[in-house]
Structure formats: C-alpha cells, structure tokens
Design a protein around this motif. Structure first.
Motif, mmCIF file in Angstrom:
data_model
loop_
_atom_site.group_PDB
_atom_site.id
_atom_site.type_symbol
_atom_site.label_atom_id
_atom_site.label_comp_id
_atom_site.label_asym_id
_atom_site.label_seq_id
_atom_site.Cartn_x
_atom_site.Cartn_y
_atom_site.Cartn_z
ATOM 1 N N ILE A 1 7.667 105.839 -14.812
ATOM 2 C CA ILE A 1 6.753 106.141 -13.921
ATOM 3 C C ILE A 1 5.514 105.330 -13.961
ATOM 4 O O ILE A 1 4.713 105.521 -15.180
ATOM 5 N N ILE A 2 5.189 104.328 -13.177
ATOM 6 C CA ILE A 2 3.711 103.767 -13.318
ATOM 7 C C ILE A 2 2.852 103.958 -12.462
ATOM 8 O O ILE A 2 3.020 103.842 -11.097
ATOM 9 N N LYS A 3 1.600 104.391 -12.803
ATOM 10 C CA LYS A 3 0.645 104.703 -11.876
ATOM 11 C C LYS A 3 -0.079 103.589 -11.720
ATOM 12 O O LYS A 3 -0.762 103.078 -12.549
ATOM 13 N N ILE A 4 -0.338 103.164 -10.492
ATOM 14 C CA ILE A 4 -1.241 101.948 -10.096
ATOM 15 C C ILE A 4 -2.658 102.703 -9.562
ATOM 16 O O ILE A 4 -2.591 103.130 -8.441
ATOM 17 N N GLU A 5 -3.540 102.694 -10.177
ATOM 18 C CA GLU A 5 -4.744 103.050 -10.107
ATOM 19 C C GLU A 5 -5.930 102.114 -9.176
ATOM 20 O O GLU A 5 -6.779 102.621 -8.800
ATOM 21 N N LYS B 1 -8.834 100.864 -2.883
ATOM 22 C CA LYS B 1 -8.985 101.787 -4.032
ATOM 23 C C LYS B 1 -7.691 102.836 -3.740
ATOM 24 O O LYS B 1 -7.870 104.115 -4.375
ATOM 25 N N LYS B 2 -6.563 102.531 -3.123
ATOM 26 C CA LYS B 2 -5.718 103.607 -2.897
ATOM 27 C C LYS B 2 -4.723 103.493 -4.295
ATOM 28 O O LYS B 2 -4.499 102.610 -4.902
ATOM 29 N N LYS B 3 -4.176 104.782 -4.574
ATOM 30 C CA LYS B 3 -3.622 104.852 -5.760
ATOM 31 C C LYS B 3 -1.893 105.228 -5.087
ATOM 32 O O LYS B 3 -1.693 106.041 -4.371
ATOM 33 N N ARG B 4 -0.839 104.960 -6.054
ATOM 34 C CA ARG B 4 0.263 105.099 -5.859
ATOM 35 C C ARG B 4 0.991 105.111 -7.062
ATOM 36 O O ARG B 4 0.671 104.695 -8.208
ATOM 37 N N GLU B 5 2.304 105.520 -7.200
ATOM 38 C CA GLU B 5 3.204 105.487 -8.223
ATOM 39 C C GLU B 5 4.444 104.662 -7.604
ATOM 40 O O GLU B 5 5.094 104.424 -6.469
#
Length: 207
Positions: free
Chosen positions: A80-84, A89-93
């Motif tokens: 699972i990769i967290k895109i910060e 500035k939206k975050k997703r996985e």
C-alpha cells in the motif's frame, strides 16, 4: 513488438515495460555503462510505479520509504503506497501486488539510511544519499529511453498515465469514478484528458 502509435501506452506495452524493468538491474550496463545499480533500481521502480498506478510524475518522485507498507488481504500480499503530495494537496493510497515491487523494496530497505528518505533520493560520492528527490525531467528522460529501447513509439510520463486509465476501464472493467479516485482526478477530467476508448480491447473483454 510495438503497437500502432497512440498518445497512450497500450496494456500490452505497459506489461512489457513492467517486465523489462524487473530485469533492469541486470541489463542497465548495456545501455547506460556509466550508471550504477542504485540508479538502476531507483529508475526502474519509478517507471513500474507509473505503469501500475498511473501516478503523476511529481507524486512518484516524492514518495518516501515510510509511505510504502506491506499488507495482507486474504491469501495475497499487497504493498500500500501513500501518496501524500497529490494535486491540490490531496492524499490517496494505491495498492500494488507484492510480486511487482518486492525486489525493489528489499533493495531500498538495505540501502537507504532510514524510512524518512525519498525513494528517488539522489546520491553523492563521499556523502551518500542526499534525501533530495530527483527532478521529474530525470525520470522522464529515462522513461523515454526505455520506450525507445523497447521499440514503443510513445513518449512522456503522461503516456503512462493515459495508458493506465485506458487499461483499467477498457480491459479491467473499472468504472470512471473508480479510476478517477485511483488517479486523484474527477471523472470529468479523466474522460477529457486520460481515458482513450479502445474498441478492440473492449470487444475482447466482452467476448
């Protein structure tokens, strides 16, 4: 074998890139004789990430080791990769099957000083890893060179992003809304800029 020119990388071409990058640490000297294994693993990982997740150029180079975790779902393991640092500035996985990037993760964990380092960190002789991410242009040039080596007449990181969207919808059967969330976009933007309808692929999926 290259497929007909389009502005997106086809599913077959995406898979060709992924498989080639898994072997890149054994092949890079033939094409980049002055390069190093650390750059071979780094660049190959980033290109695999673009191909499998459709991530933006900036999003991928800003991923840190701590942003990637191995998880189990039933009998399968996924990273699972967290895109910060998404757009706005939206975050997703995003999830990637273990087999696709496990060799890269083992290498990074053995080389990077700690989990707060960027995967794309540059390296200086006598200093070591700088924890400064590489430029998008660096990986763009590398990606274009790999496409050229493979005889794929496409260029640019957006070709990977468009290819990912096309594969997920035309071949995998995902909805526009699902893919938009995966890519950090709206369905309207996805339809306008990324998804390219492939009638032949859709027909094969229905048969």
């Amino acid at each position: 074998i290259s497929e007909k020119f389009t502005d997106h990388i086809t599913p077959n071409e995406l898979n060709e890139v992924i498989q080639y990058m898994k072997m890149w640490h054994l092949l890079y000297k033939d094409h980049f004789p002055k390069s190093s294994k650390r750059y071979a693993y780094r660049n190959a990982f980033l290109l695999v990430l673009y191909a499998i997740t459709g991530a933006r150029g900036k999003e991928a180079v800003l991923i840190k080791l701590k942003d990637i975790e191995l998880e189990r779902e039933g009998n399968k393991y996924y990273y699972i990769i967290k895109i910060e640092n998404g757009k706005g500035k939206k975050k997703r996985e995003v999830a990637i099957e273990k087999e696709h990037i496990h060799q890269f993760m083992l290498y990074f964990k053995s080389q990077l000083p700690n989990e707060n380092y960027y995967i794309s960190s540059s390296y200086k002789k006598g200093v070591g890893y700088t924890n400064k991410p590489i430029s998008i242009d660096t990986i763009r040039v590398f990606g274009n060179r790999i496409l050229q080596i493979l005889g794929i007449k496409k260029s640019g990181l957006h070709a990977f992003r468009r290819g990912y969207a096309t594969k997920r919808i035309s071949q995998d059967g995902a909805t526009g809304s699902e893919v938009a969330k995966e890519m950090g976009n709206t369905p309207e933007i996805l339809e306008k800029h990324y998804f390219k309808h492939d009638a032949r692929v859709s027909l094969k999926r229905r048969v």
